[in-house]
Each structure stands twice: as C-alpha cells, then as structure tokens.
Design a protein around this motif. Structure first.
Motif, short mmCIF file in Angstrom:
data_model
loop_
_atom_site.label_atom_id
_atom_site.label_comp_id
_atom_site.label_asym_id
_atom_site.label_seq_id
_atom_site.Cartn_x
_atom_site.Cartn_y
_atom_site.Cartn_z
N ARG A 137 23.06 -11.74 -20.70
CA ARG A 137 24.97 -10.96 -20.60
C ARG A 137 25.11 -10.73 -21.79
N SER A 138 25.60 -9.72 -21.94
CA SER A 138 26.51 -9.50 -23.43
C SER A 138 27.98 -10.41 -23.30
N ALA A 139 28.23 -10.68 -24.86
CA ALA A 139 29.55 -10.69 -24.55
C ALA A 139 30.72 -10.78 -24.53
N ASN A 140 31.91 -11.22 -23.67
CA ASN A 140 33.16 -10.92 -23.16
C ASN A 140 33.55 -9.77 -23.32
N GLN A 141 33.72 -8.58 -22.68
CA GLN A 141 34.48 -7.40 -23.78
C GLN A 141 35.76 -7.02 -22.95
N CYS A 142 36.43 -8.82 -22.76
CA CYS A 142 37.77 -8.50 -22.80
C CYS A 142 38.89 -8.24 -23.75
N PRO A 143 39.74 -7.59 -24.37
CA PRO A 143 40.32 -8.27 -25.39
C PRO A 143 40.64 -10.07 -25.59
N GLN A 144 41.17 -10.39 -26.57
CA GLN A 144 41.54 -11.38 -26.82
C GLN A 144 43.23 -11.40 -26.96
N HIS A 145 43.76 -10.44 -26.78
CA HIS A 145 44.98 -10.92 -27.26
C HIS A 145 45.83 -9.22 -27.27
N LEU A 146 46.96 -9.07 -26.97
CA LEU A 146 47.82 -7.82 -25.73
C LEU A 146 47.83 -6.73 -27.66
N SER A 147 47.65 -6.14 -27.56
CA SER A 147 47.71 -5.06 -28.75
C SER A 147 46.72 -3.51 -27.86
N PRO A 148 48.34 -2.00 -27.90
CA PRO A 148 47.49 -1.10 -27.54
C PRO A 148 46.90 -0.31 -28.36
N ASP A 149 46.08 -1.35 -29.14
CA ASP A 149 45.08 0.03 -30.76
C ASP A 149 43.77 -1.24 -29.90
N ASN A 150 43.40 -2.47 -28.81
CA ASN A 150 42.33 -2.85 -28.33
C ASN A 150 41.42 -1.48 -27.43
N PRO A 151 40.18 -1.33 -27.57
CA PRO A 151 39.69 -0.50 -26.92
C PRO A 151 38.89 -0.91 -25.59
N ARG A 152 39.13 -0.18 -24.70
CA ARG A 152 38.69 0.26 -23.37
C ARG A 152 37.30 -0.67 -23.27
N PRO A 153 37.38 -1.23 -22.43
CA PRO A 153 35.85 -2.35 -21.88
C PRO A 153 35.03 -1.03 -21.50
N SER A 154 33.74 -0.85 -21.99
CA SER A 154 32.57 -0.01 -22.37
C SER A 154 32.01 -0.65 -20.89
N GLY A 155 31.57 -1.32 -20.16
CA GLY A 155 30.62 -2.30 -19.02
C GLY A 155 29.39 -1.68 -20.00
N CYS A 156 28.84 -1.48 -18.88
CA CYS A 156 27.83 -1.46 -19.46
C CYS A 156 27.04 0.49 -19.58
N ALA A 157 27.81 0.79 -19.97
CA ALA A 157 27.82 2.38 -21.10
C ALA A 157 26.83 2.54 -21.59
N ASN A 158 27.80 1.76 -22.81
CA ASN A 158 26.91 1.96 -24.74
C ASN A 158 25.47 1.13 -24.66
N LYS A 159 25.42 1.31 -22.92
CA LYS A 159 23.78 0.43 -22.84
C LYS A 159 22.51 1.70 -22.84
N THR A 160 23.21 2.91 -23.08
CA THR A 160 22.17 4.01 -23.46
C THR A 160 21.49 4.07 -24.33
N GLY A 161 20.39 4.26 -23.79
CA GLY A 161 18.71 4.19 -25.37
C GLY A 161 18.82 2.74 -26.05
N THR A 162 19.42 1.92 -25.36
CA THR A 162 18.92 0.27 -25.18
C THR A 162 17.11 -0.05 -25.53
N THR A 163 16.45 -0.45 -25.59
CA THR A 163 14.81 -0.91 -25.62
C THR A 163 15.41 -2.12 -25.77
N ALA A 164 14.36 -2.13 -24.15
CA ALA A 164 14.35 -4.30 -23.40
C ALA A 164 13.14 -3.83 -23.96
N ALA A 165 12.24 -5.60 -24.75
CA ALA A 165 11.23 -4.97 -25.13
C ALA A 165 10.14 -6.45 -25.17
N VAL A 166 9.32 -7.13 -24.18
CA VAL A 166 9.06 -8.05 -24.33
C VAL A 166 7.64 -8.50 -24.79
#
Length: 256
Positions: A137-166
């Motif tokens: 699992r990734s780290a928690n994506q929820c912001p830890q403090h209130l701020s209008p500048d907090n980015p929207r969580p990406s969920g799994c969207a930023n996994k595109t192009g990621t390679t898992a190798a065993v």
C-alpha cells in the motif's frame, strides 16, 4: 531458501507491506493498494521423489500427497498451490502427486495408477493456479491539515507507467502432512521436495484511474534451475498485478 526481491520504479510514494485483505486504518485514510499474484502452470514431476512412502519413519499414507509452496508471494498451505493430477480427498480442484516414485517399486513407473503422462511414466498437470498473493500500500494520501492549497488525492491514477518487478523468483515445494504424535496436538510434518528458480518478472501498469489499474500479467517464465539432481520437478511461472484505491478522506476535504 533464496529470498525474492520486490522493486518498483517511477514511484511517487512509499510502499509498505500489508495483508492481502486490507481496509483503511482510520476514517481519514486513503491509499492505493498494489496486489501481486504468483502463478504457475505446466507442472511435471519425474525422477526420484520419495517423501511419502509409508515407511515406519514416515507416518504418511503412501504414495499420493498434496504439495504446497513457499515463495515471495506467500507461505505453503494445504490447498492447490502446486496442483497435481490425482484426486484423493477434499474439493475436486485439490489434486495430489505420486510422492514415492523410486524408493518402493510398488509405485514406480511405468504404472498408470501412479503416473498420468508419457505412457504412464511421468506426472503432469497443465492449468494455471495461484501459489500466493501479496499486497503493498501507498502512504496515506489524505492531507494532514486544513489548507485550500492541499492537492486532491490521486488515488491510483499516478501509477500509470509504474513497473513492478519481482527478482530472484523461486518456489520452495513441500509435500504437506499434519500429524498428531501426542494425542491432541496437531503439528506439521511437511517434507521438502525441491526448490525451483525462475528469472525476474515485470508488470507495467497502463491507463490507471483514481479507482485503480487494470490487471496485468508478466510473460510466462521457464525455470533457470533447481535444487535437486535426482528429482525432476518442473513448472512455468508468472506475476499478475493489479491496483485499487482503498478508503476515503474526511468529508471536510472537498476539492470540487
């Protein structure tokens, strides 16, 4: 046993191990879970395998036994991790192997009661089975403090192009037995059969969304070697990978 390694390239967050059935830890916890499956097919058994012969020192029922697998993807268990061909007990998918091929001539080849391939001289089973599942699992994506500048969580969207190798894939195979030597305490009496070694496997995610990444599979890989000169156990293996988002951030976090 050689240990397998796990590597992820192009990551934008840290992955940590978690169980294969995960839930968010708090109401304000959101992360992307990556699940890897180890699968095998085209299993064959020949040569000398003598771990279930029914001798006095082996409290087993000769010659058939169910085989389990230790690997990067999980631990051995009495299911169908390395499915054989002979049904002895349990569900129809649970199939056993002749596990006493040379020590007792009763079970030696050729014999169609104990071998199912190559004119009843070897054993074979072809279909795909899963020998283990591991989830990160990734780290928690929820912001830890209130701020209008907090980015929207990406969920799994930023996994595109990621390679898992065993790397350094292996399958440590055991003939499984539970015995009761004390009249009330069941203990494992599992016997090692052989350790199979395979090349690295790689899976690259494409077109991931917030909700997750579609399941992808590596190429099937043949063995590069084994631990035994007398047993001739063979198989092919691959890695399957998928990702899905788990959890939500508090309703206070409204990025619309």
């Amino acid at each position: 046993m050689r240990r397998a390694g796990f590597t992820l390239w192009a990551l934008t967050f840290l992955l940590t191990y978690a169980s294969d059935t995960m839930e968010a830890q708090t109401p304000n916890d959101l992360y992307c879970a990556v699940t890897l499956e180890g699968q095998n097919r085209n299993r064959t058994v020949a040569g000398a395998v003598n771990v279930e012969c029914g001798f006095d020192t082996e409290p087993h029922t000769a010659p058939f036994g169910n085989w389990g697998v230790n690997s990067f993807y999980g631990r051995k268990k009495d299911t169908d991790q390395f499915r054989g061909w002979k049904h002895e007990d349990g569900p129809s998918t649970k199939r056993h192997w002749n596990s006493c091929t040379t020590r007792d001539p009763t079970f030696a080849a050729p014999n169609c009661d104990f071998y199912n391939a190559n004119e009843c001289t070897t054993q074979s089973r072809s279909e795909v089975v899963t020998h283990g599942t591991v989830t990160y699992r990734s780290a928690n994506q929820c912001p830890q403090h209130l701020s209008p500048d907090n980015p929207r969580p990406s969920g799994c969207a930023n996994k595109t192009g990621t390679t898992a190798a065993v790397t350094n894939n292996n399958m440590e195979i055991f003939e499984l037995d539970s015995v009761d030597p004390t009249g009330g305490r069941i203990v494992n009496d599992d016997d090692p059969v052989e350790n199979l070694y395979f090349p690295s496997t790689r899976v690259t995610f494409t077109e991931c969304t917030y909700a997750g990444c579609a399941e992808k599979s590596s190429a099937w890989e043949r063995m590069t070697g084994s631990s035994s000169a007398s047993a001739d156990v063979r198989a092919e293996m691959r890695t399957k990978a998928k990702a899905h988002v788990v959890g939500v951030c508090d309703m206070e976090w409204d990025w619309d």
